[in-house]
Structure formats: structure tokens, C-alpha cells
Motif scaffolding. Sequence first.
Motif, PDB file in Angstrom:
ATOM      1  N   LEU A 233     109.705  87.608 181.911  1.00 55.06           N
ATOM      2  CA  LEU A 233     110.206  86.970 183.132  1.00 55.06           C
ATOM      3  C   LEU A 233     109.744  85.526 183.271  1.00 55.06           C
ATOM      4  O   LEU A 233     110.148  84.837 184.206  1.00 55.06           O
ATOM      5  N   ASP A 234     108.864  85.058 182.395  1.00 56.76           N
ATOM      6  CA  ASP A 234     108.419  83.654 182.417  1.00 56.76           C
ATOM      7  C   ASP A 234     108.790  83.040 181.071  1.00 56.76           C
ATOM      8  O   ASP A 234     108.219  83.403 180.033  1.00 56.76           O
ATOM      9  N   SER A 235     109.723  82.101 181.100  1.00 56.00           N
ATOM     10  CA  SER A 235     110.258  81.569 179.840  1.00 56.00           C
ATOM     11  C   SER A 235     109.247  80.748 179.058  1.00 56.00           C
ATOM     12  O   SER A 235     109.466  80.444 177.893  1.00 56.00           O
ATOM     13  N   THR A 236     108.123  80.367 179.676  1.00 55.16           N
ATOM     14  CA  THR A 236     107.111  79.604 178.942  1.00 55.16           C
ATOM     15  C   THR A 236     105.883  80.451 178.611  1.00 55.16           C
ATOM     16  O   THR A 236     104.892  79.938 178.091  1.00 55.16           O
ATOM     17  N   CYS A 237     105.928  81.732 178.933  1.00 54.01           N
ATOM     18  CA  CYS A 237     104.810  82.625 178.626  1.00 54.01           C
ATOM     19  C   CYS A 237     104.902  82.997 177.144  1.00 54.01           C
ATOM     20  O   CYS A 237     105.977  83.277 176.634  1.00 54.01           O
TER      21      CYS A 237
ATOM     22  N   ASN B  54     106.223  69.846 176.892  1.00 55.07           N
ATOM     23  CA  ASN B  54     105.567  71.155 176.951  1.00 55.07           C
ATOM     24  C   ASN B  54     104.281  71.045 176.145  1.00 55.07           C
ATOM     25  O   ASN B  54     104.303  70.567 175.016  1.00 55.07           O
ATOM     26  N   ALA B  58     106.625  74.000 172.870  1.00 58.08           N
ATOM     27  CA  ALA B  58     107.453  75.203 172.767  1.00 58.08           C
ATOM     28  C   ALA B  58     108.863  74.891 173.263  1.00 58.08           C
ATOM     29  O   ALA B  58     109.065  73.981 174.058  1.00 58.08           O
ATOM     30  N   VAL B  59     109.825  75.643 172.766  1.00 58.95           N
ATOM     31  CA  VAL B  59     111.202  75.496 173.248  1.00 58.95           C
ATOM     32  C   VAL B  59     111.590  76.747 174.036  1.00 58.95           C
ATOM     33  O   VAL B  59     110.953  77.788 173.912  1.00 58.95           O
ATOM     34  N   GLN B  60     112.625  76.611 174.854  1.00 61.91           N
ATOM     35  CA  GLN B  60     113.036  77.736 175.689  1.00 61.91           C
ATOM     36  C   GLN B  60     113.429  78.933 174.825  1.00 61.91           C
ATOM     37  O   GLN B  60     114.154  78.802 173.846  1.00 61.91           O
ATOM     38  N   ARG B  61     112.945  80.083 175.231  1.00 61.38           N
ATOM     39  CA  ARG B  61     113.264  81.320 174.534  1.00 61.38           C
ATOM     40  C   ARG B  61     114.651  81.780 174.999  1.00 61.38           C
ATOM     41  O   ARG B  61     114.980  81.665 176.167  1.00 61.38           O
TER      42      ARG B  61
END
Lengths: 483, 95
Positions: A233-237, B54, B58-61
Motif C-alpha cells: 500500500l506504500d509505493s516507496t516501501c 528519491n 527507486a522508481v515507482q513499483r
Amino acid sequence: MFELTLAELAAGLRKGDFSSVELTRSYLERIKAEDGRYNSFITVTEEQALAAAAAADAALTAGTATAFTGLPIAHKDLFCTDGVRTSCGSKILDNFVSPYDATVVSRFKQAGAVMLGKTNMDEFAMGSSNENSYYGAAHNPWDLERVPGGSSGGSAAAVAARLTPAATGSDTGGSIRQPAALCGITGLKPTYGRVSRYGMIAYASSLDQGGPIARSAEDCALMLNVMAGFDPLDSTCLEREVPDYTATLDQPLAGLKIGLPKEYFSSALDDQIAQRVRDAVAEFEKLGATVKEVSLPNTELSIPAYYIIAPAEASSNLSRFDGVRYGYRCEDPKDLEDLYKRSRGEGFGAEVKRRIMVGTYALCAGYYDAYYRKAQQIRRLIQQDFIRVLNDVDVIMGPTTPHPAFRIGEKNNDPVSMYMEDIFTLSLNLAGLPGMSVPCGQVDGLPVGLQIIGSHFAEAKLLNIAHQFQQATDWHKQAPAGI
Amino acid sequence: MSLDRSDVERIAHLARLQIDEQDIPTYTENLSSILNLIDQMQQADTAGVEPLANPLDAVQRLRADVVTEPDQREKLQRVAPAVEEGLFLVPKVIE
């Protein structure tokens, strides 16, 4: 009972020295009796706490308990809690009863923890003193006329006053480490992306990170075991394995290489704090560490870069508070623009408005390169400095803050002098690095924090180092007078 | 960098913030001193430095394009100031 750490309380619950209901009731009574002096809680959740404690006792009896079952904690009031007001220290969310749990909150629930309540904080986590709360300033248990630090000031004051054994916090520019230092307790800001931000009301999304505040490194390790890990649910986790942070606490420190940045021992630093930090470093030498001077030449630039990036991200994040979908709405709006402007103008406090306006200005067409892009470039330079130094030494040590706790009201009318207090903490958020603050002495009866900085994902190493220091010293066991 | 009253009024409008008339001078002074602090950045030589957005680069998953959320309209609208028939109410915007 109130002097026991989480680790000791867990052992006591298993031995049957007390039940979780008894423990919880004792803390709830203590909060009721004492918190008038500290104003560290915004909401106390007595009913839910006793229900969770009863469930924990059943699990302990049934043999299904895990490490955290039945242990009381408090959550900073920016972690959303299903069915419980989540104010973020702001008038604009004074009436907001969250319809869902933050991931950090649901993880603690699943682990069997007992939430005592929600702690005071600077509005939207913007501040270094807890004076920017809609619910009034929190008071430092070491001197009630002084600030506990911020923005997690309520969490730090509550832990220092023994109103809860531990609490969650969030750290965007020092908001876990600085109040931990000023209140004489232990706090950890994890690597960016280590702990889910889902349901943690956003201030500056590329800097925000939740973490533990407790009375020992061991307790921080127990909490991080619950908090850390991947969350879809957290795209940067980050999708990355979580070690058992308690497993490596006892490793010896022989051969540890410590770097002391010369820029951290500048004229901005109180002489006595510098001495306490050097005494702490000498303690590590006794434990087998070696020390060398290092340089982080862009340290001073972290302040201007942070005060562009954080307000810019805040101006975007806080646009969601519009008086339409949740939170405060002004009386009798004459049209939609009036609804937006007055709901926000009446709902936000002065510091939040200042930061929204700085961010709005910086993101204006034509200013992007001069401000936001420039700040992001400086951010890269700051990170490169750290990486270079951390290739040479294992950890960096220095002071957490340049001064001990200041008086309530002392810096309130001068935002820039308040911002300067963050000089040693901001750069870690910009670089995404983990850092701890550990009590390492006192100046005129006020606590001093030692900051320990590591490479990305070095939380286990930091906790090991802090724990070994706490085996050799007893600064973390000191309590404010009258507690 | 020094702002004047009209700058502050313009920024407040862009941010949709009502600022009390009497508070504008204080905001003007505070924001100017914050921008002066920020201007220290301009001393840094950042030629050729890649901006860091970032901290872990990191890039968006991405996730599979499938429905994962249940309908929670009623629960989520319970905290709204004004709702009717599942819609958020605001002052009239179309004459």
C-alpha cells in the motif's frame, strides 16, 4: 512497574507478575493523574486499550502470544487509527475519525500491542518544539517550562514521563531524534522506505519515515521488528528482507570505526554538549572502537535545501485538505473558492500556512530551476558526502542537537532561528539514511543526545552500537526529578 | 529575497489560503526571512549534478491492472462535512 522496559514487561507478563489488563490499567491511571502537567496525549483510548489488553491476556494464557503481546504503546497522532480521532495536531482534522488503520498501527494490533492513546505533536509534523499544536504545547518532563522538542514532542514527553513505555514517532527532518535527545530517551529514524508510510499523514513524502521512541535501544529493536517491512500500500516501501533486530544487539564493538564530522563540532554547537559527545565517543574507544575525523562539507546547505523540498512537498500534500471530503469546513461559504480559502485559512495554524506558502512560491512557474531543482541537486551532494565517508568508517557520530531543550516561547516568533536547531538532523532525511539518538549525559540538568548515523539499512548495526553503549553507561536509565 | 504585500497576497491566493488582513505584515516579514535563508543555496556549485528525487533512487513499483479495492463509499463518506446520495456537496459552481 513504570521503570520497566518493554523487554522487562514482556518477561513479567510471561512470568505472571502482572496481567496486561493490570499493566494497562496502571498506565491509564497514571496518564489521568499526571498528564495535566505534560499535555503529551491528545486522545486517550481507555476502552479500546482495556479490550486489547484482555485479548492479550487470553493469548498469553492460551500460549499463542508473540513478542509484543500485551505491551502498551502510544501512537503519534498522525498515524491513522480506525474509529479513533486522528488530528495530526491540527484544527483542520480535529473532527476526523479515521475510517482505516495506518499500516504501522495495524502491524502493532496484529502483534498484540495495546494502544493507550494518541500523542501530541506539532501540527502536520511541522516544528521542532511541539508549540505548533492546535492542542497546546507539550512540556518537557525534565523542566516543565521547556519544550520537549518536536515534532514527535508528545511521544517523547510521554515516554520520558513514564506515561507509556514506548511510542511511535515520525521523522521528516529530525522529529524522532531531536525530541528523543531533548527528553533523554532513545529514538530511531529508519532508512527511507524501511517502514510503511501508508496511513501516516503525509508532510514531505520523499523525507517522511516512521520509527520507534522508547527508553532503550533494545526496546527500539523490539518495536522495529513489528514496524519494518514491505507494504504493497506504500509505493516507496521497499521489498527487502527484515532482520531480527534483537538478534545482533549483543555483538561486540571491537574494531568498530567511528567518524566524527568536523562540521558538527563548529561554533554553532554548545561547548558542554560537545564535551558530552566526546565523552561518549571515549566510552566507545574503551569498547574497542577507533575514531577518526571526517568531513561532511555540505552540512550547512542541508537547511536551505530542506526548507525548499519539505515545504514544496507539503504544499502539494496538504492541498487535499479542502473542506469537501473530510475535516474542518468553514461556516456559510459564499462560493467554492471561499469554501477552500476559509476552511484552510481557519483550519491551519501559522507555521503550516508559512510552509505551504514557501512551497507554493518555490513551485511557481519560472522558479522551479532556481529552487526545487537546485535543492534536489544539493540533496545529491549531501548524500554523496555521506556515502564517501561511510565507505571509510562504519558509523558517524555527533550531537543530535546544537543546544539542550529551550524555553517554551523562546523561539516561537522567529521561524528561522527555530529552523537552525535542525542543523544536525536534516541531512539524514535528505540522504535517506538511518540515525539514532541515544542519551549520553546532561547539561545543567537537561539531557543531551548522541546521534549515531549509518549506511542505508544499517538499523541493526545502529541498534547494536546503541545497546552496547547502554550496557556500559546508565544515561538512558536517568529519570526526570519527581518521576 | 524580499517579498512585498502583494506577493504574499498572490501566494496565499494560489495556495487557497485565507490570510487575515492584520497578519499579512508578519507573513511578509517571516516569508522574506525564510527566503533569505533559502537563498544560501545559490552559493553552491551544482553544475552537472543530477537532482536526487528519491533517496534510494527507486522508481515507482507497478502492479497488475486488476481491481483490488472493494467499494467503501459509505464508510469513507461518513467523515465528509456534507454528503447527499453518495455525492460530496459544495456551494453551487454552475449558474
